[in-house]
Motif scaffolding. Structure first.
Motif, short mmCIF file in Angstrom:
data_model
loop_
_atom_site.label_atom_id
_atom_site.label_comp_id
_atom_site.label_asym_id
_atom_site.label_seq_id
_atom_site.Cartn_x
_atom_site.Cartn_y
_atom_site.Cartn_z
N PHE A 24 0.68 -1.12 0.04
CA PHE A 24 0.16 0.08 0.09
C PHE A 24 0.99 1.29 0.05
O PHE A 24 0.51 2.38 -0.44
CB PHE A 24 -1.03 -0.18 1.15
N ALA A 25 1.86 1.08 0.59
CA ALA A 25 2.96 2.34 0.50
C ALA A 25 3.39 2.43 -0.96
O ALA A 25 3.36 3.67 -1.42
CB ALA A 25 4.28 2.09 1.29
N VAL A 26 3.83 1.57 -1.59
CA VAL A 26 3.96 1.63 -3.38
C VAL A 26 2.81 2.18 -4.04
O VAL A 26 3.26 2.99 -4.82
CB VAL A 26 4.73 0.37 -3.56
N ASP A 27 1.88 1.78 -3.59
CA ASP A 27 0.53 2.00 -4.50
C ASP A 27 0.32 3.59 -4.11
O ASP A 27 -0.06 4.32 -4.92
CB ASP A 27 -0.61 1.01 -3.87
N SER A 28 0.53 4.15 -2.90
CA SER A 28 0.18 5.38 -2.47
C SER A 28 1.36 6.18 -3.46
O SER A 28 0.73 7.41 -3.64
CB SER A 28 0.47 5.80 -0.95
N ILE A 29 2.26 5.75 -3.55
CA ILE A 29 3.51 6.52 -4.38
C ILE A 29 3.00 6.64 -5.83
O ILE A 29 3.02 7.74 -6.54
CB ILE A 29 4.71 6.01 -4.32
N PHE A 30 2.17 5.65 -6.40
CA PHE A 30 1.63 5.72 -7.71
C PHE A 30 0.62 7.01 -7.71
O PHE A 30 0.51 7.28 -8.99
CB PHE A 30 0.87 4.35 -7.76
N LEU A 31 0.18 7.29 -6.71
CA LEU A 31 -0.87 8.28 -6.89
C LEU A 31 -0.54 9.82 -7.20
O LEU A 31 -1.23 10.65 -7.73
CB LEU A 31 -1.76 8.40 -5.61
N PHE A 32 0.78 10.19 -6.86
CA PHE A 32 1.26 11.40 -7.15
C PHE A 32 1.73 11.49 -8.67
O PHE A 32 1.05 12.61 -9.07
CB PHE A 32 2.56 11.58 -6.43
N PRO A 33 2.05 10.67 -9.29
CA PRO A 33 2.36 11.16 -10.79
C PRO A 33 0.79 10.98 -11.38
O PRO A 33 0.30 11.77 -12.28
CB PRO A 33 2.83 9.90 -11.41
N TRP A 34 -0.16 9.99 -10.85
CA TRP A 34 -1.48 10.23 -11.42
C TRP A 34 -2.35 11.62 -11.24
O TRP A 34 -2.83 11.98 -12.20
CB TRP A 34 -2.24 8.92 -10.78
N ALA A 35 -1.95 12.18 -9.99
CA ALA A 35 -2.67 13.19 -9.83
C ALA A 35 -2.11 14.34 -10.79
O ALA A 35 -2.84 15.37 -11.36
CB ALA A 35 -2.57 13.67 -8.46
N THR A 36 -0.90 14.54 -11.20
CA THR A 36 -0.29 15.39 -12.12
C THR A 36 -0.84 15.14 -13.63
O THR A 36 -1.23 16.33 -14.28
CB THR A 36 1.18 15.29 -12.21
#
Length: 133
Positions: free
Chosen positions: A83-95
């Motif tokens: 889940f920590a790695v998956d939350s890192i995926f959210l930052f590029p997705w938001a941009t």
């Protein structure tokens, strides 16, 4: 067709950059080898029974050296890492989501991604991994 001397100059520059990397690698390996060799030559070697005992935080070892570990702690750590790695995926997705050309596409992709996470979490819940006993 490029001039032959221009090609030779480009090739020389190209291989020169690799020679610098190779030289640094050799220097690094030599530095480590010299450090280990100096340590081996300078250290005192006086084996005593106390030095040959297993060290356990200043306490004399008692019993056998085999210990059982609960697997569930590793499962919690594994779930945390996922889940920590998956939350890192959210930052590029938001941009990318902010770009008007890709907004709907990235929104669908994120729901598919979150669906996979939800299925994994549901599977872990059904297997009883998330219950602390």
């Amino acid at each position: 067709m490029p001039h032959p001397t221009a090609v030779a100059v480009v090739e020389a520059d190209y291989f020169q950059s690799y020679s610098v990397v190779g030289l640094l690698a050799v220097v690094g390996v030599l530095f480590v080898a010299v450090a280990f060799g100096a340590g081996r030559l300078l250290r005192p070697v006086v084996p005593t029974p106390e030095k040959l005992l297993t060290y356990e935080c200043g306490v004399d070892p008692v019993g056998e050296g085999w210990a059982h570990t609960q697997v569930r702690y590793y499962v919690y750590a594994f779930l945390y890492v996922i889940f920590a790695v998956d939350s890192i995926f959210l930052f590029p997705w938001a941009t990318v989501f902010a770009d008007p050309r890709y907004g709907a596409t990235t929104l669908v992709e994120m729901f598919v991604f979150l669906g996979f996470l939800a299925v994994g979490l549901l599977y872990a819940y059904k297997k009883g991994v998330l219950t602390w006993t």
